[in-house]
Write an enzyme that holds these catalytic residues in place. Sequence first.
Site, PDB file in Angstrom:
ATOM      1  N   ASP A 128      73.491  13.949  31.942  1.00 47.60           N
ATOM      2  CA  ASP A 128      74.681  14.563  31.339  1.00 47.60           C
ATOM      3  C   ASP A 128      75.807  13.553  31.190  1.00 47.60           C
ATOM      4  O   ASP A 128      76.072  12.759  32.088  1.00 47.60           O
ATOM      5  CB  ASP A 128      75.217  15.681  32.245  1.00 47.60           C
ATOM      6  CG  ASP A 128      74.372  16.937  32.182  1.00 47.60           C
ATOM      7  OD1 ASP A 128      73.369  16.962  31.436  1.00 47.60           O
ATOM      8  OD2 ASP A 128      74.728  17.900  32.890  1.00 47.60           O
ATOM      9  N   ASP A 170      67.505  24.310  28.761  1.00 46.97           N
ATOM     10  CA  ASP A 170      67.610  23.324  29.828  1.00 46.97           C
ATOM     11  C   ASP A 170      66.326  23.319  30.665  1.00 46.97           C
ATOM     12  O   ASP A 170      65.436  24.152  30.437  1.00 46.97           O
ATOM     13  CB  ASP A 170      68.843  23.657  30.698  1.00 46.97           C
ATOM     14  CG  ASP A 170      69.506  22.403  31.252  1.00 46.97           C
ATOM     15  OD1 ASP A 170      68.824  21.370  31.378  1.00 46.97           O
ATOM     16  OD2 ASP A 170      70.709  22.456  31.576  1.00 46.97           O
ATOM     17  N   ASP A 172      77.421  27.289  26.536  1.00 52.66           N
ATOM     18  CA  ASP A 172      76.534  26.587  27.487  1.00 52.66           C
ATOM     19  C   ASP A 172      76.297  27.493  28.694  1.00 52.66           C
ATOM     20  O   ASP A 172      76.380  28.729  28.580  1.00 52.66           O
ATOM     21  CB  ASP A 172      77.115  25.211  27.840  1.00 52.66           C
ATOM     22  CG  ASP A 172      76.020  24.214  28.226  1.00 52.66           C
ATOM     23  OD1 ASP A 172      75.543  24.266  29.369  1.00 52.66           O
ATOM     24  OD2 ASP A 172      75.621  23.392  27.366  1.00 52.66           O
TER      25      ASP A 172
END
Length: 407
Positions: free
Chosen positions: A219, A162, A84
């Site tokens: 999230d 993202d 990530d």
Amino acid sequence: MKVQGTDMILPLLVLVIIGTVWGLDNGLARTPPMGWMSWQRFRCITDCENEPKNCISEQLYKDMADRLVSDGYAAVGYEYVNIDDCWMAKERDANDRLQADPKRFPNGIKALADYVHGKGLKLGIYEDFGTHTCGGYPGSKFYMQLDAETFASWGIDSLKLDGCYTETADIPIGYPIMEQFLNLTGRPILYSCSWPAYLQKPTYQAIAKSCNIWRNYGDIQDSWGSVESIINFYGKDSGNFSSVAGPGNFNDPDMLIIGNFGLSYNQQRVQMAMWSIMAAPLLMSNDLRNIRKESKDLLQNKGAISINQDPLGIQGRLIHTAGKIQVWNKPITPQGNFAFAILNFGDGGPGSLISVKGATLGLVDDRGYNITDAFTGEYRAAVKPNSYFNLTVVPSGVFLGKAYLLK
Ligand SMILES: *[C@@H]1O[C@H](CO)[C@@H](O)[C@H](O)[C@H]1NC(C)=O
Ligand SMILES: *[C@@H]1O[C@H](CO)[C@@H](O)[C@H](O)[C@H]1NC(C)=O
């Protein structure tokens, strides 16, 4: 849309020429992808001197790849090791290419991909559509083709893109362009989009044309409140986003936090059950080097996984609510069978005695059904649309069932 240089012109032409027949067809995510992802548990820890076991580094991903294989996760389907945010150096190299942080990834991403592939697993990576990642590292804006080519040259198998540091108006235009650049590399790369999570009213049909999976809510955090709010968002199903799910395309309610700190055992069962019913990607974000056996067993539960991985790829829906009790239903193979969940969001007492008609569980065929507990495989009852199924569901608990049509 701000376009600089020539790198965006070709795919825009392609989009115009192919028009409506163009759609995502990369052969990936025929069932919800399974694997591991660093974000929720390891965030953006970059201080390897003080936190050598927790920092975002080559070693972390190697350790997780090792555990996926040695501890039985790979054998039940967990396949992707997903990097990530915060893996990069703060600057691109002299040729504008992205580069991994040289201290934390001394051998570079290609070597890590080789290592992960050597274990029979796949490597995912993270970037951002905007000028910077959410953690402040170089974003892909103005470099999308170069970045797609870089990822392909490293042997990357999945990209999470993202949506920080961009104008929202650019999002529906930019995400499909990255899909085109990924496609042009010739390497099948699973494409995970944060596109709808940044918009008020996303157009899910368009998203499914470009993305394999997509995040549509905030999230996940390591808490029951977070899990509950995600389940309720999926229960509301605003804009009918569940109907877009199917082989190749899945809504992503975010990572599994089973094995961390925030959930009781029963709450961990709820997450496993509900992510299975919702046909969600099963991407664990936990420390596989240090996890209780009960959590590991839940994550590897074959009954739950078989519901999640059912080849129909249908996303289960909330079909009935009574106070704090929710009933969810998901059609599974063979045709006519169902998985269902009876979920208790109550927060007191020994558990709710529930007596529910077959029809209320979505079991409407007059031939009736045999019900088993999906977690244990135990036979529980035979029900017809008008007969009752009786059980107790504890607070923050769930019954995950499979209903087999009688013939
Ligand atoms: C690229 O798109 C075409 C057309 O949709 C598809 O057939 C092909 O498999 C895709 N290739 C990759 C590598 O995704
Ligand atoms: C959602 O879409 C499905 C499939 O297209 C349809 O059957 C269903 O009626 C829709 N539900 C709502 C609430 O619009």
